[in-house]
Design an enzyme around this catalytic site. Structure first.
Site, mmCIF file in Angstrom:
data_model
loop_
_atom_site.group_PDB
_atom_site.id
_atom_site.type_symbol
_atom_site.label_atom_id
_atom_site.label_comp_id
_atom_site.label_asym_id
_atom_site.label_seq_id
_atom_site.Cartn_x
_atom_site.Cartn_y
_atom_site.Cartn_z
ATOM 1 C CD GLU A 17 -2.862 1.117 2.386
ATOM 2 O OE1 GLU A 17 -3.746 0.237 2.265
ATOM 3 O OE2 GLU A 17 -2.781 1.883 3.366
ATOM 4 C CB THR A 48 -4.538 5.729 1.170
ATOM 5 O OG1 THR A 48 -3.538 6.740 0.972
ATOM 6 C CG2 THR A 48 -3.888 4.507 1.797
ATOM 7 N N GLY A 107 -14.522 6.243 5.608
ATOM 8 C CA GLY A 107 -13.575 7.324 5.848
ATOM 9 C C GLY A 107 -13.720 7.876 7.250
ATOM 10 C CD GLN A 176 -6.036 -0.002 11.148
ATOM 11 O OE1 GLN A 176 -4.989 -0.077 10.502
ATOM 12 N NE2 GLN A 176 -6.797 1.074 11.162
#
Length: 292
Positions: A17, A48, A107, A176
């Site tokens: 990422e 992202t 978000g 996460q």
């Protein structure tokens, strides 16, 4: 190619990422980092979605660049701060750029806005966004939280909310960050007991600087095992040693996860190709053995 297609071909995926720059002057640095990461031949890379302005606009452009480097890309998209028309405009840009995979996120709500003011139109939750993206033909990913979402009332509530995303069409999940694999294994058991059986990718954050620990706890409320705390305490004044120890810790996590059949390893690179490269070189033969 969609992530679901890649999952049909491999037992364990490996991905990275990156995040868009906060300042446009750093854009080329991010592209350079992304290109270096692509040279490692990950199964895909995710980008992202910034909270606003240039950072947000760059997500689609970076994803397009990654595709041009020969690597599949998954672009993040959030509901917060966007009207339905704005989101549809971004979706149109994604399609025209050849992006097939999107990570649907609500978000983070800005501190200055309440939940009702932060969202507009009919897209209030990640499940709403996932439903729209599926209707547009995308392969859709979602986020999950092995230690529970910070806003959830409890673990049961958190899993119920996750089920809404799965019912909306989410094809796979990315966790996460976590630092204790047992937290993930317990979580996966709970998901299966509730009928959630989509592939789950383990999100790994290499801790290469002891100051990162406090930031990670603040951002994710992640449990930090005594072993990792000891590493940070012992090597906090030795940057090279801390970097090596942090990479070794992440490598141990990844080997254990692969050995236990996790479908994907997703590295939060913090735009640091050298860290990702060292971890990949530690596990590339293991991945080859698993995937044939």
């Amino acid at each position: 190619m969609t992530i679901t297609k890649i999952l049909e071909q491999k037992k364990t995926l490996f991905s990275f990422e990156v995040f868009p720059p906060k300042h446009q002057a750093s854009f080329e640095n991010v592209i350079s980092a992304a290109k270096e990461l692509c040279s490692l031949k990950p199964d895909f890379m995710s980008i992202t979605y910034g909270a606003g302005g240039t950072s947000r606009e760059n997500t689609v452009e970076i994803a397009s660049k990654i595709l041009s480097f020969g690597t599949q890309a998954i672009a993040h998209l959030t509901c917060i701060g966007n009207s339905t028309d704005e989101i549809k405009a971004v979706i149109s840009r994604m399609k025209s750029s050849g992006i097939e995979n999107v990570l649907a996120l609500r978000g983070d709500i800005p501190q200055e806005l309440s939940g009702t003011k932060a969202t507009a139109g009919n897209l209030q939750h990640a499940s709403d966004l996932a439903r729209l993206l599926k209707a547009e033909g995308f392969c859709v990913g979602g986020a999950c939280y092995p230690e529970g979402h910070p806003e959830s009332l409890n673990r049961q509530d958190d899993i119920e909310q996750l089920k809404h995303k799965i019912d909306a069409g989410v094809d796979f999940l990315t966790t996460q960050m976590f630092f204790d694999n047992n937290m993930l294994y317990s979580y996966l058991y709970q998901l299966q007991s509730k009928g959630i059986r989509v592939p789950v990718f383990a999100g790994i954050m290499p801790i290469t600087n002891s100051s990162q620990v406090a930031k990670m706890v603040k951002l994710s409320s992640a449990y930090i095992p005594a072993k990792l705390l000891s590493i940070c305490d012992r090597f906090s004044e030795s940057p090279d040693a801390m970097r090596q120890a942090g990479i070794a810790y992440a490598t141990d996590q990844i080997i254990d996860l692969i050995s236990n059949g996790i479908r994907g390893i997703h590295i939060y690179t913090m735009n640091k190709p050298s860290v990702a490269r060292d971890i990949f070189h530690n596990v590339n033969n293991i991945l080859e053995a698993i995937n044939g």
